[in-house]
Each structure stands twice: as C-alpha cells, then as structure tokens.
Design a protein around this motif. Structure first.
Motif, mmCIF file in Angstrom:
data_model
loop_
_atom_site.group_PDB
_atom_site.id
_atom_site.type_symbol
_atom_site.label_atom_id
_atom_site.label_comp_id
_atom_site.label_asym_id
_atom_site.label_seq_id
_atom_site.Cartn_x
_atom_site.Cartn_y
_atom_site.Cartn_z
ATOM 1 N N ASP A 151 0.837 -1.204 0.000
ATOM 2 C CA ASP A 151 0.000 0.000 0.000
ATOM 3 C C ASP A 151 0.870 1.252 0.000
ATOM 4 O OD1 ASP A 151 -2.507 -1.118 -0.188
ATOM 5 O OD2 ASP A 151 -2.651 -1.491 1.963
ATOM 6 N N ASN A 152 0.294 2.328 -0.541
ATOM 7 C CA ASN A 152 1.035 3.577 -0.725
ATOM 8 C C ASN A 152 0.831 4.523 0.463
ATOM 9 O OD1 ASN A 152 2.643 5.434 -2.088
ATOM 10 N ND2 ASN A 152 0.852 6.422 -3.041
ATOM 11 N N HIS A 153 1.471 4.209 1.576
ATOM 12 C CA HIS A 153 1.338 5.081 2.749
ATOM 13 C C HIS A 153 1.998 6.427 2.491
ATOM 14 C CE1 HIS A 153 -0.126 1.637 4.926
ATOM 15 N NE2 HIS A 153 0.936 0.943 4.565
ATOM 16 N N LEU A 154 1.438 7.467 3.101
ATOM 17 C CA LEU A 154 2.042 8.791 2.963
ATOM 18 C C LEU A 154 3.434 8.795 3.602
ATOM 19 C CD1 LEU A 154 1.456 11.624 1.906
ATOM 20 C CD2 LEU A 154 0.480 12.205 4.120
ATOM 21 N N GLN A 155 3.570 8.087 4.717
ATOM 22 C CA GLN A 155 4.872 7.954 5.374
ATOM 23 C C GLN A 155 5.672 6.851 4.689
ATOM 24 O OE1 GLN A 155 6.073 9.821 7.815
ATOM 25 N NE2 GLN A 155 4.192 11.042 7.980
ATOM 26 N N PRO B 129 -6.908 8.677 -6.970
ATOM 27 C CA PRO B 129 -5.979 9.017 -5.861
ATOM 28 C C PRO B 129 -4.556 8.552 -6.136
ATOM 29 C CG PRO B 129 -7.201 7.033 -5.327
ATOM 30 C CD PRO B 129 -7.701 7.473 -6.680
ATOM 31 N N LEU B 130 -3.947 9.086 -7.185
ATOM 32 C CA LEU B 130 -2.616 8.619 -7.579
ATOM 33 C C LEU B 130 -1.501 9.378 -6.852
ATOM 34 C CD1 LEU B 130 -3.058 8.395 -11.463
ATOM 35 C CD2 LEU B 130 -3.398 6.598 -9.758
ATOM 36 N N ASN B 142 -4.385 8.842 -0.159
ATOM 37 C CA ASN B 142 -5.666 8.588 -0.810
ATOM 38 C C ASN B 142 -6.456 9.880 -1.037
ATOM 39 O OD1 ASN B 142 -7.212 6.605 -1.982
ATOM 40 N ND2 ASN B 142 -8.348 6.110 -0.126
ATOM 41 N N PRO B 143 -5.874 10.868 -1.732
ATOM 42 C CA PRO B 143 -6.485 12.205 -1.822
ATOM 43 C C PRO B 143 -7.791 12.228 -2.620
ATOM 44 C CG PRO B 143 -4.628 12.048 -3.317
ATOM 45 C CD PRO B 143 -4.623 10.781 -2.507
ATOM 46 N N ASP B 144 -8.651 13.130 -2.231
ATOM 47 C CA ASP B 144 -9.957 13.334 -2.859
ATOM 48 C C ASP B 144 -9.889 14.683 -3.594
ATOM 49 O OD1 ASP B 144 -12.572 13.207 -3.545
ATOM 50 O OD2 ASP B 144 -13.363 13.375 -1.511
ATOM 51 N N CYS B 145 -9.641 14.620 -4.881
ATOM 52 C CA CYS B 145 -9.265 15.802 -5.633
ATOM 53 C C CYS B 145 -10.141 15.927 -6.883
ATOM 54 C CB CYS B 145 -7.802 15.612 -6.067
ATOM 55 S SG CYS B 145 -6.814 17.064 -5.958
ATOM 56 N N ALA B 146 -10.321 17.152 -7.385
ATOM 57 C CA ALA B 146 -11.140 17.333 -8.587
ATOM 58 C C ALA B 146 -10.594 18.476 -9.428
ATOM 59 C CB ALA B 146 -12.584 17.608 -8.206
ATOM 60 N N MET B 147 -10.925 18.463 -10.720
ATOM 61 C CA MET B 147 -10.511 19.524 -11.638
ATOM 62 C C MET B 147 -11.752 20.190 -12.233
ATOM 63 S SD MET B 147 -7.912 19.270 -14.925
ATOM 64 C CE MET B 147 -6.673 18.351 -14.000
ATOM 65 N N SER B 148 -11.699 21.509 -12.377
ATOM 66 C CA SER B 148 -12.818 22.265 -12.948
ATOM 67 C C SER B 148 -12.924 22.040 -14.457
ATOM 68 C CB SER B 148 -12.603 23.766 -12.717
ATOM 69 O OG SER B 148 -13.255 24.178 -11.546
ATOM 70 N N ILE B 149 -14.162 21.910 -14.943
ATOM 71 C CA ILE B 149 -14.421 21.826 -16.387
ATOM 72 C C ILE B 149 -15.287 23.014 -16.799
ATOM 73 C CG2 ILE B 149 -15.347 20.419 -18.270
ATOM 74 C CD1 ILE B 149 -15.122 17.983 -16.582
ATOM 75 N N PHE B 150 -14.939 23.593 -17.940
ATOM 76 C CA PHE B 150 -15.733 24.688 -18.509
ATOM 77 C C PHE B 150 -16.252 24.276 -19.881
ATOM 78 C CE2 PHE B 150 -12.969 26.493 -15.389
ATOM 79 C CZ PHE B 150 -13.774 27.411 -14.747
ATOM 80 N N ASP B 151 -17.400 24.811 -20.272
ATOM 81 C CA ASP B 151 -17.931 24.498 -21.600
ATOM 82 C C ASP B 151 -17.145 25.243 -22.675
ATOM 83 O OD1 ASP B 151 -19.842 22.628 -20.935
ATOM 84 O OD2 ASP B 151 -21.361 24.152 -20.473
ATOM 85 N N ASN B 152 -17.142 24.647 -23.870
ATOM 86 C CA ASN B 152 -16.334 25.172 -24.971
ATOM 87 C C ASN B 152 -17.162 26.110 -25.857
ATOM 88 O OD1 ASN B 152 -14.060 25.425 -26.615
ATOM 89 N ND2 ASN B 152 -14.733 23.746 -27.951
ATOM 90 N N HIS B 153 -17.431 27.321 -25.360
ATOM 91 C CA HIS B 153 -18.193 28.283 -26.149
ATOM 92 C C HIS B 153 -17.395 28.728 -27.370
ATOM 93 C CE1 HIS B 153 -21.014 28.470 -22.879
ATOM 94 N NE2 HIS B 153 -20.035 28.754 -22.029
#
Lengths: 224, 224, 224, 224
Positions: A151-155, B129-130, B142-153
């Motif tokens: 597992d990919n522990h932070l530590q 969560p890479l 195990n981060p919980d992350c997101a990227m913003s998407i915008f419409d292509n006007h």
C-alpha cells in the motif's frame, strides 16, 4: 550499456532515466534510480529534477548507517545544499539491505503499473504466463508467477517496514515489487540487468492492461 | 530546463511546444503557450503555426490593459503584421490576473483531455488518488481531488467570463482547468513547473481513460 | 515547413512521409503523397519504397491527360524504368480535377482510420464535436460534421469512379475521405496545410476509437 | 535500406533491431534476427544483448549441418567464447530449410502479438480483411486469410518439430507464424522485405487488438 568500473556510475543512471522518461515512465520529475558502489554507499537521484535531463550534480550519495564513512562523519554527499535525495531513499536502503547481490535499484511510475496495482484487492498480483518472464529468471513452461503489492502510505517509513517484514518472511518470486497507485521498483545485480528488468515488468503490465481491455486474460481466469 | 533571466524566455516555450507536439498534444497547430515577464507583459504563441517548429518570430507580446507600455501606446508587439496572437489570449490574461504568482500558462489539446472532459456531465471532474498528485501539490494519503471543467463556447470571451466568475467564488484545488471537447490549461510559477504540470495532468488523464477502459476506477466508484 | 517556390517540392513530401512513417501511418511502404506544380503536373511517391527513407529518385512526375507535355509526348517522368508510380495515382488525379485549389494530396494508412471506417455500415461517418474541427475549417459551436467513406475495391478505377460521382453530386464537408479497411486521403491548398489536415483527422480518429472503447461518444449517441 | 552485397549484412540487422527495439518489439533483450549468406550459413543475434544497441560482435555465424565449412570443421563462428547464439537458432534453421528463397528471418515480441495469439484456442488465427495484406502478398478484395499459431514449448526443439511437420503438410498462406504467449516470426527474400513484413504483421495485430477492444471486428464475426 557497458559498465567498466572507471566510468562514473551516475552516467548510467542519467542514460536510463532519460530512456524511461521518454517512455513516459518518469514524467513530471517522478521516480528515482540508484546505483550501489563497492563501499556500500549508493548514488540516488535528487528530488524534483526532470528525469529526462539529469546531470552529475543531480545525485546524492548516501552512506550506510553504522558504517565508517570515507571522510569522517559524512553520511550524505550532496553537490549543493539545495539538492535533496529522493523522498523514497529509504526504500532503496531496505532493498539493498535485504538483497546484498543487488547493485542497482530503479523505481518508475508508469500508467500501467498504477492500473495493474488495482487489478486485485490483496497484496499479490498474478502474472500472465508470457515468454518474457524468462528475462526475469522464470524458466518454466506456462509459469505461475506473482508480484508483491504494497500500500502507498504517505509515510515512506511505513512502506519500508512492510517491505522488510514481508520479504524477510516470504522471499519474493521476482526482483520487483509494486506500490499501489504509485509505481514499480526493481533491484538487480547490474545496471544493464536493471534496465532490462524495468523493460520486462513494464511490458508485462502493458500486456495485462490490454488483455483485460479485450477480455483475453484476467485475474482468476483459467489457463489452458 | 534552466531558466537564467538573460535567456530569451521564448526559447523555453519553443522547447516545451516541440516536446508537447511530439507527444501528440499540440498537433495541427493546436494549443498555445505563454510566459509572463517582470513588466507584466507576456509572450504568447502566434495563431496557426506548427507547434513542433516554432521560431522566435512566431510569438506576440501582449501588454496588460491599463498599464503604461514601454513604447508609448503600443499594446501588442508582433514580428510582422501577418502574425496574430492565439485566439485564446484572453484566457491567458484572465489566469494571470487571477493568479499573480503564475509566470507561465500552457494550453494543450490531448485526445485524453478531451475524453475525460466527457466522463462527467457537470463542471467538476473527480481525479483518481494517484501518487502523481503530489507533483501537483496534493500531499495526502488517498487524496480526494477534482478539476474544474468549462464548456467550450465559440466565443472565447464567454469561456473567460465563466473562469473569472467561478474561480473568484471557489478557488481551484489544482492549478489546472479543462475546457470540454477542447483541452487542458495549467498555470505555474515557472516554466519548469509548467512543463511538469502538463506532464502530470496528462499522465492522470491517460490513467483515467485506460482505467475506465478496463473497469478499474471510475467516476462515482467507491475507493477502498 | 516554409515552402519557397525555389525549393524542390519533393523535399516537403520526403519530410512529411518520414514524419507520418514515424507515427505509424505509413508503415510497410504503405500510403502515397503528391504535390501539384504550377504546370498542373504532380510529383507522387513511387510504389514499394519505405516511406521513412524516401529520396528524390523515389518519385514519379505525372502530367495531366490532354495537356501538352513540356517535352513532347512525355506523360510520365521517372528517375529509372524500375520506379513505378503509386498504384493509387488515379485517386490523386481525380481529387486534383475535382478540387482545383488543391496543390497537395496525402494518403496514409493508420490503424485508427481503418477502425473508424468500420464504425458505420453506410458511406458517411459522423464526427465528434471537437475543438480540433476548427483546424479543418469548421467554425461552429458543437458542430455536426461527417466524413465520406468509400468501399475498398480491388480495382482502383472503381474507387475513382465512386469518388467522382459522389463528390460531383454532394460536395464533401471536409477536405478528406476514407476508404474502408484502407486509409484516409486529404487534399489541401499547401503542403503545410496538408500536413496539418493529416494530423487533425488522425487526432479525431484516435479520439473516436478511444471514446468508443470507454463508452464516451458513439455513433448515434445523443449529444448534450 | 539498400543492401549492396559488399556491405556487412549484420549492419542491416543492427539497424532493424534498433528500430524494432524503439517500437517496443524487442525490449529486455528479447527477439532474434538472422540473415542468410550465399554459402547458406547465417548470422544470428547473440543471446542476452540489448537489441537497441547491437554491435558487430553481438552476432554468431551458424554453418549448415552436413555442409563443408569454409574453415575445416568449424560449424559456428563467434566473436568470443562468451557470446552465445540465440536460444531459438533452431527455428531460424528450420525456416531456412523449409523456404529456400528466404534470406532473412526476424522474430520479435510485441505485446500485441502475444494478445492476438490468445484470441483463438486453436492453431490458426483469422486475419481482418485489411488493405495492408497486399504488402504481405495477398491481392484479393475482402481477403480471407489466416496465420499459423504454435504452442510455446519450453524445449525449442518441440516448437521446431511442430513447425516442420505442419508446414510440410500445409504450406502457410503468409510468410509468418505466431508462437503463443511469445511472439511472431517472419521470413523474407531480402532484409528490406523482412522489415516490411514485421511492420505489416504488427500493424495487423495492433488493428486486431484495438478492433476487439471497441467491438468492431472479431474472430468468428461475419464480414460484410
């Protein structure tokens, strides 16, 4: 890929890193490579450098704990105060301690290594019975082979402890291990063999990802 | 990737563009790169040039609105009347205004960026969560992350307005945004970091596309 | 990619062919490229040569039917009796006749072009509404665009007849056509634009194959 | 890719091997290439060398059984006692014996060759009706073509016996064979043709893998 003893061993790491970077396995400064010297110290890539353009100054030399250092109390040799060794140096240290025949330890971050690390929930990844396993030392017909996953522990120290504990109990079948969502690490008796091992495990991962995509070979599937 | 201040900053854009072109991320003259100078003007790639073969004359210098220009009323510096700045210059302008620490802004068009922009209907793309997220500044297990998407006007000004409005309300988690069916844009405090950011977001997109193809990780799926 | 009139136009074809070969679009001697000259003759790649290593002698010059040739009755200029023009020369001829503004005609064989030619049974392939279509001249928001497909008859003259008949009736939306199980052909007003067009259609095909693989965008699917 | 008789034929193998290595078809020292000389001896790549960096000393010359050798009893010519011929030399020998017109025999290990070898349980792989088959000598409209598959026995001599037995009974449609989970082998009348054949079979395998992934063309599927 000749490695006469008089050539600075960092040169081989520079070449290998550039090759791996070009394959997409060390992008965004990821990954770390090391080479062990006869005095049991090792050179390891510095943190935060582009792996496609390493120079001799982008390495740190780590001396073994408890060993008399060539120049008094020095434990680490750095080209400048700004250069920091890879955050995962301790993984290289534990692998060199566990496998005294290893002189090279390479860790890269391919997309495929990340994917296959999610093919199973447990800590062992079964591998397909490919001819290419011969290059990793498996000379069997239709071999039944597996790779350890951690597992990919932070530590990083937690990863190190788990490697030490598991490999002391059950020696690995192959000179390779996976860290889930992170990447693969191999160790080998020479720089040339280390590069081959990386190419071979990445080949097997590419096969596994594609095979799963087309429904050819999957975990738990019967072999004919 | 050293960037001593005396070197023309367009040279770094030329190298980065060639590299991205070779990866297939700037084909058919697509994409645009810019670098901001100490006087708050910036150089941006001209429209319609092959990004694998840029020359110093393929850039336009844009001076900030309302700022005294070095040579009187000049707001734009062009090597010849035929050279037009990228049609998406206004996106670079709004990002430099929103993020004063940014000195580089890169926009590329990978196939994978287009694909992941369709993985969700809404305006936020959850990321897997890479380990590679660490390179984008996310140091969590195990981060919980997101990227913003915008419409292509079709009107770039509409995209600009939506970026301004959304990011002033909710600052983005990452220095990156997606335009649906179009491509990714990142901003960074140095050219070196900008190149790393592009490599990292493209790596994550490649992972997401492949993971969905083999059923490993999908939007809305539980994480273990 | 400058093309001053004094440079031998075969040099641009040599460069383009090497680039396309390296992308995997002209392997095994496949594909053919041509450039039209002011006298309406054109140079076309010879049959059976490796497209990654073309030389000036690997081209044949074709003079238009019914036109007075520069040297009496000569209709074809060949470096040696062994050099044969591409078997698909007649396709270039019909496209130059149909589209007088075209000066370059490129035909390549990517895996993806073959795959998408099988996405539909009929003779029209709907394309996804990507930003990249702007590079092919489609400046619409969420564009509704399609590419013509022709069957791959063993007799090239049958393919030629079908192209002539269909395009005279219904002019194509894009400067491109697909031959099923075979490859894509584009025509353009300059060598530079021709190379961009090939890059753009191949980009769109890569997107379509991957999108179908992950269930993102498919023929007949609703657009949002 | 000219091959005048005065040039050392190993140079062509060095170039071909480097190209195949860069494509990912000879990684980790895998694969083997040979060229037959007018005296019916042949040069073959040595075992265990990186195929991207071969040198003239990385080949072994094999003299035919039962033939008078140029220098007395010598049957094998090696640059040094450490250099061993490929473990699969006997496969080259049997193919040269079966197909006297062949002067080159190339064996590579792509991921795709391994995958397609698992598309069927039996010993024949149907191929899709692609234009590219023309390069392998199949000049038909919508051709119905297949490639032989052999099992990957640990004893190379078992593979050799099965090739000999099957091909003596039923001559193969194409100058190519697959070994399951292992790779493809082609034979050809010249080095130039051999390189084209490898490119063509690998192209067809890439198509087959992708086609199966997107449900376009599959074994047993009806052709229209």
């Amino acid at each position: 890929m000749n490695s006469p003893k008089l050539i600075d061993p960092r040169l081989e790491l520079i070449c290998a890193a550039r090759h791996f970077y070009q394959q997409g396995w060390m992008v965004g400064t990821s990954g770390n490579l090391s080479v062990r010297l006869p005095d049991h110290s090792f050179w390891i890539t510095a943190s935060g450098q582009c792996k496609g353009e390493l120079e001799l100054g982008d390495f740190v030399r780590i001396y073994p704990n408890g060993t008399a250092c060539p120049e008094g109390s020095r434990r680490v040799e750095k080209p400048s105060p700004d250069v920091k060794p890879s955050a995962e140096t301790a993984i290289h240290q534990v692998l060199y301690a566990l496998f005294p025949e290893a002189t090279s330890c390479y860790h890269v971050h391919s997309v495929e290594a990340n994917l296959v690390s999610r093919f199973v929930k447990g800590d062992t990844l079964p591998l397909p019975p490919l001819e290419m396993l011969k290059g990793l030392g498996v000379w069997e017909e239709n071999p039944d082979c597996a790779m350890s996953i951690f597992d990919n522990h932070l530590q990083v120290s937690c990863i190190v402890d788990e490697i030490k504990e598991r490999f002391r109990t059950i020696p690995p079948q192959l000179s390779a291990l996976l860290i889930r969502d992170h990447g693969v690490t191999i160790w080998a008796p020479s720089a040339k063999t280390a590069r081959n091992y990386i190419e071979l495990v990445e080949y097997i991962f590419r096969y596994m990802v594609a095979a799963r995509g087309v429904g050819v070979w999957g975990v738990g599937e019967e072999r004919d």
